[in-house]
Design an enzyme around this catalytic site. Structure first.
Site, PDB file in Angstrom:
ATOM      1  N   CYS A 170      -3.277   1.087  -3.672  1.00  0.00           N
ATOM      2  CA  CYS A 170      -3.059   2.072  -2.595  1.00  0.00           C
ATOM      3  C   CYS A 170      -2.717   3.437  -3.144  1.00  0.00           C
ATOM      4  O   CYS A 170      -3.092   4.447  -2.572  1.00  0.00           O
ATOM      5  CB  CYS A 170      -1.973   1.582  -1.655  1.00  0.00           C
ATOM      6  SG  CYS A 170      -0.417   1.248  -2.474  1.00  0.00           S
ATOM      7  N   GLU A 222     -11.047   6.320   1.729  1.00  0.00           N
ATOM      8  CA  GLU A 222     -10.502   5.405   0.725  1.00  0.00           C
ATOM      9  C   GLU A 222     -11.579   4.398   0.327  1.00  0.00           C
ATOM     10  O   GLU A 222     -12.119   3.700   1.178  1.00  0.00           O
ATOM     11  CB  GLU A 222      -9.290   4.655   1.305  1.00  0.00           C
ATOM     12  CG  GLU A 222      -8.609   3.777   0.278  1.00  0.00           C
ATOM     13  CD  GLU A 222      -7.442   2.985   0.847  1.00  0.00           C
ATOM     14  OE1 GLU A 222      -7.589   2.409   1.951  1.00  0.00           O
ATOM     15  OE2 GLU A 222      -6.402   2.917   0.181  1.00  0.00           O
ATOM     16  N   LYS A 243       2.661 -13.692   6.758  1.00  0.00           N
ATOM     17  CA  LYS A 243       1.229 -13.942   6.953  1.00  0.00           C
ATOM     18  C   LYS A 243       0.502 -13.218   5.823  1.00  0.00           C
ATOM     19  O   LYS A 243       0.276 -12.018   5.873  1.00  0.00           O
ATOM     20  CB  LYS A 243       0.795 -13.385   8.319  1.00  0.00           C
ATOM     21  CG  LYS A 243      -0.406 -14.080   8.951  1.00  0.00           C
ATOM     22  CD  LYS A 243      -1.662 -14.084   8.117  1.00  0.00           C
ATOM     23  CE  LYS A 243      -2.438 -12.803   8.198  1.00  0.00           C
ATOM     24  NZ  LYS A 243      -3.579 -12.748   7.231  1.00  0.00           N
ATOM     25  N   GLU A 295       2.929   0.570   5.583  1.00  0.00           N
ATOM     26  CA  GLU A 295       2.448   1.122   4.311  1.00  0.00           C
ATOM     27  C   GLU A 295       0.937   1.026   4.359  1.00  0.00           C
ATOM     28  O   GLU A 295       0.386  -0.072   4.303  1.00  0.00           O
ATOM     29  CB  GLU A 295       2.999   0.322   3.124  1.00  0.00           C
ATOM     30  CG  GLU A 295       4.505   0.184   3.075  1.00  0.00           C
ATOM     31  CD  GLU A 295       5.239   1.473   2.766  1.00  0.00           C
ATOM     32  OE1 GLU A 295       4.576   2.505   2.539  1.00  0.00           O
ATOM     33  OE2 GLU A 295       6.480   1.452   2.781  1.00  0.00           O
TER      34      GLU A 295
HETATM   35  P1  NAD Z   1      -6.141  -5.114   5.974  1.00  0.00           P
HETATM   36  O1  NAD Z   1      -5.549  -4.089   6.878  1.00  0.00           O
HETATM   37  O2  NAD Z   1      -7.532  -5.531   6.204  1.00  0.00           O
HETATM   38  O3  NAD Z   1      -5.273  -6.457   6.018  1.00  0.00           O
HETATM   39  C1  NAD Z   1      -3.896  -6.472   5.719  1.00  0.00           C
HETATM   40  C2  NAD Z   1      -3.251  -7.653   6.419  1.00  0.00           C
HETATM   41  O4  NAD Z   1      -3.300  -7.445   7.828  1.00  0.00           O
HETATM   42  C3  NAD Z   1      -3.961  -8.983   6.168  1.00  0.00           C
HETATM   43  O5  NAD Z   1      -2.994 -10.006   6.028  1.00  0.00           O
HETATM   44  C4  NAD Z   1      -4.767  -9.172   7.432  1.00  0.00           C
HETATM   45  O6  NAD Z   1      -5.043 -10.531   7.715  1.00  0.00           O
HETATM   46  C5  NAD Z   1      -3.827  -8.595   8.470  1.00  0.00           C
HETATM   47  N1  NAD Z   1      -4.458  -8.167   9.731  1.00  0.00           N
HETATM   48  C6  NAD Z   1      -5.721  -7.728   9.919  1.00  0.00           C
HETATM   49  N2  NAD Z   1      -5.926  -7.446  11.230  1.00  0.00           N
HETATM   50  C7  NAD Z   1      -4.765  -7.699  11.876  1.00  0.00           C
HETATM   51  C8  NAD Z   1      -4.342  -7.606  13.242  1.00  0.00           C
HETATM   52  N3  NAD Z   1      -5.167  -7.176  14.207  1.00  0.00           N
HETATM   53  N4  NAD Z   1      -3.067  -7.949  13.549  1.00  0.00           N
HETATM   54  C9  NAD Z   1      -2.223  -8.372  12.585  1.00  0.00           C
HETATM   55  N5  NAD Z   1      -2.575  -8.503  11.291  1.00  0.00           N
HETATM   56  C10 NAD Z   1      -3.823  -8.162  10.927  1.00  0.00           C
HETATM   57  O7  NAD Z   1      -5.923  -4.546   4.508  1.00  0.00           O
HETATM   58  P2  NAD Z   1      -6.464  -5.169   3.143  1.00  0.00           P
HETATM   59  O8  NAD Z   1      -7.933  -4.910   3.085  1.00  0.00           O
HETATM   60  O9  NAD Z   1      -5.942  -6.552   2.996  1.00  0.00           O
HETATM   61  O10 NAD Z   1      -5.708  -4.273   2.061  1.00  0.00           O
HETATM   62  C11 NAD Z   1      -6.188  -3.085   1.560  1.00  0.00           C
HETATM   63  C12 NAD Z   1      -5.521  -1.900   2.249  1.00  0.00           C
HETATM   64  O11 NAD Z   1      -4.101  -1.956   2.085  1.00  0.00           O
HETATM   65  C13 NAD Z   1      -5.916  -0.567   1.655  1.00  0.00           C
HETATM   66  O12 NAD Z   1      -6.155   0.352   2.694  1.00  0.00           O
HETATM   67  C14 NAD Z   1      -4.694  -0.137   0.846  1.00  0.00           C
HETATM   68  O13 NAD Z   1      -4.543   1.239   0.637  1.00  0.00           O
HETATM   69  C15 NAD Z   1      -3.592  -0.692   1.689  1.00  0.00           C
HETATM   70  N6  NAD Z   1      -2.384  -0.841   0.891  1.00  0.00           N
HETATM   71  C16 NAD Z   1      -1.360   0.029   1.113  1.00  0.00           C
HETATM   72  C17 NAD Z   1      -0.210  -0.056   0.335  1.00  0.00           C
HETATM   73  C18 NAD Z   1       0.928   0.891   0.562  1.00  0.00           C
HETATM   74  O14 NAD Z   1       2.017   0.566   0.130  1.00  0.00           O
HETATM   75  N7  NAD Z   1       0.727   2.017   1.212  1.00  0.00           N
HETATM   76  C19 NAD Z   1      -0.111  -1.036  -0.659  1.00  0.00           C
HETATM   77  C20 NAD Z   1      -1.180  -1.902  -0.853  1.00  0.00           C
HETATM   78  C21 NAD Z   1      -2.321  -1.797  -0.065  1.00  0.00           C
END
Ligand code: NAD
Length: 507
Positions: A293, A391, A184, A259
């Protein structure tokens, strides 16, 4: 400014990929996808609902239970993975164009990410072929060995920053392990993910092994997390989303890899190579538009070099080329989405009260439209400031002075996150002492984030749960069943055999 580039082979619509077929949502629902330079809708994507996720999981379950993939010898699976890597490499330029168009990442950096995606497949192909499992002997009595088995259908949920590369980061080990998957991808950036279907099919991945459902997190993502036939969820995204998913996985006690977010410190001691530290800490927070991230978004600088560092750092930040993501000269492109742009801009305004603005602070001159933010530098930021603690995920950095190693450590550890840390010093003992005490899953000494794929990847505290990377990823996607083989006689107490007859005569 160069004319905005629009790839000429954009799809007419973005669909799900289930059981080897491109399909719309059963409900017909779609959502709009924006181009971050114009913020115009350029395509609609199928908005997956529970019933679409059910279909995808059923296809993946069928492929897992009846298909050849989980039972193939590692070399056969590795051949397919290598063909996937070849295909990604062969179309790296096209992939980068699509990614840049959809995410606003600078084209040169998107190209690097496409190549890294290919490398992920090649790396896990090598790993499974070379994999050895444990065997323990108890001389004369027992041999015990580990029978490694793919867990089943893995649910992969990914974010919008470097989407294609981060998808490969989960797809490669899951497929290498023999799992079947439902991906997804993030709703802001579904374009590059739509290329996987063709790549996998041409590489010979059997139908049903890879399935993709587009849609919102609260709908498609949530349905995947709650599905009883998905024993594993690998998630990358925000900490708050991770907390929701963690709770929802509890019902079925799913395996989880998380992550999450970060607010990583870059600590610059006075004895550091300042030229190298400035180059690296600039790249560390402004590459990938700051939507990274592991960004070193808090720079802690020893007082003796603080003023010089701030002045030189800000001068360079003001010089960073912000512009159309497709222009190869661009160093910082457009943020992914207007909602995210608004969020980053709120932090920029807040920073003007919390710190001393040295560079940026708003929209760059000459870029009136699109999600552009000038690289923004705040100095003298106190440890309780929100721009120090939270962040931002954009091209914004907070610089803070320190006087002693102990103070630097307190500042470095004084946030809820613990993903990465970057330490700049030429003192070997100090570097290692600091590295061992800093609360971070990954530490780089005198470098920004340059990763060896064999090493553990993951954060501590609010930055994540579990480690991926190398064999740790294979461990996540496989069960390790212990098989115990008896060689000699087993000492067995003879329950119910009566007094004086408690031992079985040896044969
Ligand atoms: P997000 O949490 O908004 O979304 C990530 C994914 O989760 C998307 O596909 C979204 O549709 C899905 N999602 C959202 N709500 C959900 C739910 N209730 N149930 C299941 N899936 C759900 O994150 P984002 O804004 O897309 O990405 C940015 C974030 O990701 C930042 O906080 C960044 O630090 C983090 N990130 C972490 C790493 C790491 O390896 N630690 C790497 C890249 C990004």
């Amino acid at each position: 400014m160069t004319e905005h580039y629009i790839p000429d082979d954009l799809p007419a619509k973005i669909q799900h990929y289930i059981g080897g077929e491109l399909v719309d949502s059963l409900s017909g629902k779609t959502f709009d996808v924006l181009d971050p330079v114009t913020n115009q809708v350029y395509v609609t994507a199928a908005a997956g609902q529970r019933e679409d996720v059910d279909r995808a999981v059923e296809a993946a379950r069928h492929a897992f239970e009846t298909g050849p993939w989980p039972g193939m010898v590692p070399r056969e699976r590795a051949r397919v993975l290598n063909r996937i890597a070849d295909a990604v490499e062969a179309q790296d330029a096209r992939l980068a164009e699509m990614e840049t168009f959809d995410t606003g990442l600078p084209i040169t950096q998107a190209l690097g990410q496409a190549r890294r995606a290919a490398e992920n497949f090649r790396f896990f192909a090598d790993l499974i072929v070379a994999q050895a499992d444990d065997l323990y002997k108890v001389p004369g009595r027992q041999v015990n060995y580990v029978n490694r088995k793919p867990v089943g259908v893995a649910g992969l949920i990914t974010p919008w920053n470097t989407p294609f590369m981060l998808e490969s980061w989960k797809l490669a080990p899951a497929l290498a392990s023999g799992c079947t998957v439902v991906l997804k991808p993030a709703e802001f950036t579904p374009l590059s993910a739509s290329l996987w279907a063709g790549i996998f099919r041409e590489a010979g991945l059997p139908d049903g092994v890879f399935n993709l459902v587009n849609g919102y997190g609260e709908e498609a993502g949530d349905a995947l997390v709650r599905h009883p036939d998905v024993p594993l969820i690998s998630f990358t995204g925000e900490t708050t989303t991770g907390q929701v998913i963690y709770r929802n996985c509890a019902t079925h006690l799913k395996g989880m890899s998380m992550e999450l977010g970060g607010k990583s410190p870059a600590v610059v001691f006075a004895d550091a190579d300042l030229d190298a530290a400035i180059d690296s800490t600039l790249f560390g927070v402004f590459s990938l538009n700051g939507e990274r991230c592991t960004a070193g978004s808090r720079i802690l600088v020893e007082r003796a070099v603080y003023d010089e560092f701030c002045q030189r750092y800000a001068a360079r930040a003001r010089n960073i080329v912000v512009g159309d993501p497709h222009d190869p000269k661009t160093e910082v492109g457009a943020l992914v989405h207007p909602e995210h742009y608004e969020k980053v801009m709120r932090y920029v305004e807040l920073g003007k009260q919390e710190g001393r603005l040295l560079a940026g602070g708003g929209r760059p001159e000459g870029l009136e439209h699109g999600n552009y933010v000038a690289p923004t530098v705040f100095a003298d930021v106190p440890a309780d400031a929100r721009i120090f603690q939270e962040e931002i995920f954009g091209p914004v950095v907070a610089i803070t002075p320190f006087d002693t190693d102990e103070q630097a450590l307190t500042l470095a550890n004084g946030v809820k996150y613990g993903l990465a840390a970057y330490i700049w010093t030429t003192d070997l003992a100090r570097a290692h002492t600091f590295a061992q005490r800093v609360e971070a899953g990954m530490v780089w000494l005198n470098s920004h984030n340059v990763r060896d794929l064999r090493t553990p990847f993951g954060g501590v505290k609010a930055s994540g749960l579990g480690h991926e990377g190398g064999y740790r990823s294979i461990d996540f996607y496989t069960d390790q069943q212990a098989v115990h083989i008896t060689l000699g006689d087993v000492h067995t107490a003879r329950f119910g055999a009566g007094p004086g007859d408690g031992e079985r005569p040896s044969t």
